[in-house]
Motif scaffolding. Structure first.
Motif, PDB file in Angstrom:
ATOM      1  N   ALA A  31      65.725  52.947  37.556  1.00  0.00           N
ATOM      2  CA  ALA A  31      65.176  52.242  38.725  1.00  0.00           C
ATOM      3  C   ALA A  31      66.159  52.233  39.892  1.00  0.00           C
ATOM      4  N   ASP A  32      67.432  51.943  39.631  1.00  0.00           N
ATOM      5  CA  ASP A  32      68.396  51.860  40.726  1.00  0.00           C
ATOM      6  C   ASP A  32      68.570  53.199  41.423  1.00  0.00           C
ATOM      7  N   ALA A  33      68.643  54.278  40.645  1.00  0.00           N
ATOM      8  CA  ALA A  33      68.826  55.602  41.249  1.00  0.00           C
ATOM      9  C   ALA A  33      67.596  56.008  42.053  1.00  0.00           C
ATOM     10  N   LEU A  34      66.396  55.734  41.552  1.00  0.00           N
ATOM     11  CA  LEU A  34      65.180  56.083  42.288  1.00  0.00           C
ATOM     12  C   LEU A  34      65.053  55.265  43.562  1.00  0.00           C
ATOM     13  N   PHE A  35      65.379  53.973  43.489  1.00  0.00           N
ATOM     14  CA  PHE A  35      65.264  53.131  44.675  1.00  0.00           C
ATOM     15  C   PHE A  35      66.265  53.550  45.743  1.00  0.00           C
ATOM     16  N   GLU A  36      67.491  53.840  45.356  1.00  0.00           N
ATOM     17  CA  GLU A  36      68.480  54.273  46.345  1.00  0.00           C
ATOM     18  C   GLU A  36      68.148  55.660  46.893  1.00  0.00           C
ATOM     19  N   LEU A  37      67.444  56.468  46.106  1.00  0.00           N
ATOM     20  CA  LEU A  37      66.987  57.750  46.629  1.00  0.00           C
ATOM     21  C   LEU A  37      65.999  57.545  47.769  1.00  0.00           C
ATOM     22  N   ALA A  38      65.096  56.563  47.624  1.00  0.00           N
ATOM     23  CA  ALA A  38      64.161  56.259  48.714  1.00  0.00           C
ATOM     24  C   ALA A  38      64.891  55.723  49.933  1.00  0.00           C
ATOM     25  N   ASP A  39      65.902  54.876  49.744  1.00  0.00           N
ATOM     26  CA  ASP A  39      66.674  54.363  50.877  1.00  0.00           C
ATOM     27  C   ASP A  39      67.450  55.477  51.567  1.00  0.00           C
ATOM     28  N   ALA A  40      68.033  56.390  50.793  1.00  0.00           N
ATOM     29  CA  ALA A  40      68.738  57.513  51.400  1.00  0.00           C
ATOM     30  C   ALA A  40      67.780  58.388  52.194  1.00  0.00           C
ATOM     31  N   LEU A  41      66.561  58.544  51.712  1.00  0.00           N
ATOM     32  CA  LEU A  41      65.555  59.317  52.431  1.00  0.00           C
ATOM     33  C   LEU A  41      65.206  58.666  53.761  1.00  0.00           C
ATOM     34  N   LEU A  42      65.201  57.336  53.808  1.00  0.00           N
ATOM     35  CA  LEU A  42      64.856  56.624  55.031  1.00  0.00           C
ATOM     36  C   LEU A  42      66.000  56.574  56.033  1.00  0.00           C
ATOM     37  N   CYS A  43      67.221  56.565  55.553  1.00  0.00           N
ATOM     38  CA  CYS A  43      68.367  56.327  56.438  1.00  0.00           C
ATOM     39  C   CYS A  43      69.140  57.583  56.811  1.00  0.00           C
ATOM     40  N   THR A  44      68.848  58.720  56.213  1.00  0.00           N
ATOM     41  CA  THR A  44      69.559  59.950  56.547  1.00  0.00           C
ATOM     42  C   THR A  44      69.156  60.426  57.938  1.00  0.00           C
ATOM     43  N   ASP A  45      70.137  60.852  58.698  1.00  0.00           N
ATOM     44  CA  ASP A  45      69.877  61.352  60.047  1.00  0.00           C
ATOM     45  C   ASP A  45      69.276  62.746  59.989  1.00  0.00           C
ATOM     46  N   GLY A  46      68.250  62.975  60.781  1.00  0.00           N
ATOM     47  CA  GLY A  46      67.653  64.294  60.887  1.00  0.00           C
ATOM     48  C   GLY A  46      66.736  64.613  59.723  1.00  0.00           C
ATOM     49  N   PRO A  47      66.096  65.768  59.783  1.00  0.00           N
ATOM     50  CA  PRO A  47      65.184  66.173  58.697  1.00  0.00           C
ATOM     51  C   PRO A  47      65.940  66.517  57.423  1.00  0.00           C
ATOM     52  N   LEU A 358      54.973  65.063  58.823  1.00  0.00           N
ATOM     53  CA  LEU A 358      56.137  64.201  58.623  1.00  0.00           C
ATOM     54  C   LEU A 358      56.700  64.387  57.222  1.00  0.00           C
ATOM     55  N   PHE A 359      55.846  64.458  56.213  1.00  0.00           N
ATOM     56  CA  PHE A 359      56.318  64.646  54.846  1.00  0.00           C
ATOM     57  C   PHE A 359      57.095  65.941  54.696  1.00  0.00           C
ATOM     58  N   LEU A 390      58.005  52.693  56.472  1.00  0.00           N
ATOM     59  CA  LEU A 390      57.959  52.906  57.919  1.00  0.00           C
ATOM     60  C   LEU A 390      56.689  52.323  58.520  1.00  0.00           C
ATOM     61  N   PHE A 391      55.622  52.342  57.742  1.00  0.00           N
ATOM     62  CA  PHE A 391      54.323  51.893  58.251  1.00  0.00           C
ATOM     63  C   PHE A 391      54.127  50.395  58.099  1.00  0.00           C
ATOM     64  N   SER A 392      54.622  49.819  57.006  1.00  0.00           N
ATOM     65  CA  SER A 392      54.290  48.435  56.681  1.00  0.00           C
ATOM     66  C   SER A 392      54.943  47.386  57.565  1.00  0.00           C
ATOM     67  N   PRO A 393      56.118  47.631  58.218  1.00  0.00           N
ATOM     68  CA  PRO A 393      56.704  46.535  58.992  1.00  0.00           C
ATOM     69  C   PRO A 393      55.839  46.035  60.131  1.00  0.00           C
ATOM     70  N   GLY A 394      54.829  46.781  60.576  1.00  0.00           N
ATOM     71  CA  GLY A 394      53.973  46.315  61.652  1.00  0.00           C
ATOM     72  C   GLY A 394      54.535  46.637  63.014  1.00  0.00           C
ATOM     73  N   ALA A 416      58.770  59.188  62.817  1.00  0.00           N
ATOM     74  CA  ALA A 416      60.108  59.787  62.803  1.00  0.00           C
ATOM     75  C   ALA A 416      61.093  58.966  63.643  1.00  0.00           C
ATOM     76  N   ARG A 417      60.624  58.392  64.741  1.00  0.00           N
ATOM     77  CA  ARG A 417      61.520  57.581  65.569  1.00  0.00           C
ATOM     78  C   ARG A 417      61.819  56.246  64.917  1.00  0.00           C
ATOM     79  N   VAL A 418      60.862  55.682  64.205  1.00  0.00           N
ATOM     80  CA  VAL A 418      61.146  54.455  63.468  1.00  0.00           C
ATOM     81  C   VAL A 418      62.176  54.719  62.373  1.00  0.00           C
ATOM     82  N   ARG A 419      62.110  55.883  61.757  1.00  0.00           N
ATOM     83  CA  ARG A 419      63.061  56.226  60.705  1.00  0.00           C
ATOM     84  C   ARG A 419      64.479  56.310  61.247  1.00  0.00           C
ATOM     85  N   ARG A 420      64.641  56.741  62.491  1.00  0.00           N
ATOM     86  CA  ARG A 420      65.997  56.840  63.055  1.00  0.00           C
ATOM     87  C   ARG A 420      66.677  55.483  63.156  1.00  0.00           C
ATOM     88  N   GLY A 421      65.886  54.425  63.327  1.00  0.00           N
ATOM     89  CA  GLY A 421      66.478  53.094  63.421  1.00  0.00           C
ATOM     90  C   GLY A 421      66.357  52.269  62.159  1.00  0.00           C
TER      91      GLY A 421
END
Length: 478
Positions: A31-47, A358-359, A390-394, A416-421
């Motif tokens: 669980a920890d490795a999968l969850f941090e993989l999703a966070d790394a996907l969201l916070c990495t700069d660029g494609p 986007l995917f 990215l979609f759920s924060p409103g 993509a712009r929401v992901r940058r921040g």
């Protein structure tokens, strides 16, 4: 920031934190490795260009071995995650109606001869008649559409189509489960407008309407322009002898001489297509035969009536002489307002293409060269979970300007712009993953040894065959 905007932001971050905790609960192994993989996907700069690059992100506190181990040996409770996605706030149209879309996007694996469960995926070409069939994994997505043209869609479900699957049957089960989850989550109640499901011409909308007739759902899709349908059965006149007809006269879409006067004709001015004219005919049903998905149907084929629409516009981008589009709805007795609402909702069917782009181009969905289809499905759910965050924060994160970019119109930022921040938002939300434990790498393969168990090769395409041929079916029915 005023008090109202601050309250909206706090509520949005609270919703996001709850989703992240629910997502972590759906990860039952690694669980920890999968969850941090999703966070790394969201916070990495660029494609994302390579999967191993995510191991270098500060949010991924484990090594690259843990990354691949999570995808290959981890476990995600997909049904639990589907229920979690259904409980999130759902976008609606101006009338309060839920509009969903179903479409297929393919993960192409043309050179992966050791990868099982590949199918020939249809890929459009840029030139005329330049379509190709390339081996890959097709995935069927169901998304919730926003009101108006936008690049935001809410992913509700994803299913990989295998070699033994009937695409129509899988789609019917998928749509049924999605609507049932939305009803269970309280998004639809008795007396509210039916859920509208839009789809393109690749789906058998008539078959789906027959199978899903017991659900509070209207199906609306495009049909081929050379089909032959039937008009309603004419009333039987007094004194007429002989057997009464079961169906009305033919309605050939490519023969205007067979068209009766339409019940409704509406013309709407659009900024992109000029004047859009829609003609509609009520209670028109397709002429079915014991072929394809109706081959094994016992008894007489059903009569599934609906509303037929012919949509014609002045011009399309790059095409000054566009051909009319034929659409069919499973609903009957439609008004002129219903006709306009249906075809305008059908235009929103193309919004999921922004999500697929986007995917693939930003989140790197099809970048990993995974061999196991189950690992590919885990990675697909990780990408969906990242897109949902990215979609759920409103509206709150969407109205904030991305660093180094010009301020955008409030509510018009792209995913993509929401992901940058998102890296600036992460410290303010729940972080359920635990810290990594110290360890050492395994011994691996001894130096100089060879791999003596090469991976098996797999053929591409369908592996299931019918019990009887079409001629044998006809002989048995005769």
């Amino acid at each position: 920031m005023n008090v109202l905007e601050d309250a909206v932001r706090v509520e949005a971050l609270s919703t996001l934190s709850c989703f992240r905790q629910d997502l972590y609960d759906c990860l039952t192994a690694r669980a920890d490795a999968l969850f941090e993989l999703a966070d790394a996907l969201l916070c990495t700069d660029g494609p994302i260009k390579a999967l191993v690059d995510l191991a270098l992100a500060p949010e991924h506190r484990r090594g690259h071995g843990a990354l691949y181990g999570a995808l290959n040996c981890g476990r995600i409770e997909a049904d639990q995650l589907r229920a979690t996605l259904a409980e999130l706030p759902l976008p609606r149209t101006a009338g309060g109606r839920i509009v969903l879309a179903v479409d297929v996007s393919s993960w192409l694996r043309s050179d992966a001869v050791t990868t099982p469960d590949r199918l020939f995926c249809h890929v459009h070409g840029r030139a005329k008649n330049a379509a190709q069939f390339i081996p890959g994994w097709p995935y069927s997505f169901v998304v919730a559409l926003e009101n108006g043209r936008a690049s935001w869609t809410g992913i509700l479900d994803a299913v990989r189509l295998g070699p033994e699957d009937d695409a129509t049957a899988v789609t019917a089960d998928q749509l049924r489960s999605v609507v049932e989850r939305l009803v269970a989550a309280g998004h639809w109640a008795e007396g509210e407008p039916d859920v509208l499901m839009v789809m393109d011409g690749g789906y058998d909308v008539t078959r789906l309407a027959f199978v899903l007739a017991d659900l509070p759902m209207e199906l609306f899709g495009r049909i081929r322009s050379d089909r032959v349908l039937r008009l309603p059965k004419p009333p039987r006149l007094h004194g007429t002898n002989g057997r009464p007809p079961k169906r009305g006269p033919e309605f050939a879409l490519n023969k205007p001489a067979t068209w009766p006067p339409p019940q409704h004709t509406t013309t709407t001015a659009t900024t992109r297509y000029g004047a859009a004219t829609a003609d509609s005919w009520d209670r028109v049903h397709p002429r079915l035969t014991h072929r394809t998905c109706w081959l094994g149907h016992e008894g007489e084929l059903p009569v599934t009536e609906g509303t037929l629409i012919r949509l014609e516009v002045d011009y399309l981008p790059g095409d000054r002489d566009p051909k009319p589009v034929w659409l069919w709805s499973s609903a009957t007795d439609a008004t002129a307002a219903d006709i306009d609402r249906w075809w305008q909702s059908y235009l929103r069917r193309f919004d999921p293409e922004h999500t697929f782009r986007l995917f693939k181009q930003t989140l790197g969905w099809t970048r990993p060269r995974l061999r196991d289809p189950e690992a590919a499905s885990r990675w697909t759910w990780i990408v969906i979970a990242a897109d949902t965050q990215l979609f759920s924060p409103g509206p709150s994160p969407r109205t904030s300007a991305a660093p180094g970019k010009k301020p955008a119109i409030p509510g018009r930022l792209t995913p993509a712009r929401v992901r940058r921040g998102f890296r600036n938002i992460r410290p303010m939300i729940t972080l359920p993953a635990g810290a990594p434990k110290p360890g050492k790498p395994g011994p691996g393969r001894p130096s100089g040894s060879e791999n003596r168990t090469p991976a098996p090769r797999h053929d591409v395409g369908k592996t299931i065959k019918r019990d009887l041929t079409m001629a044998e079916h006809q002989d048995r029915k005769g």
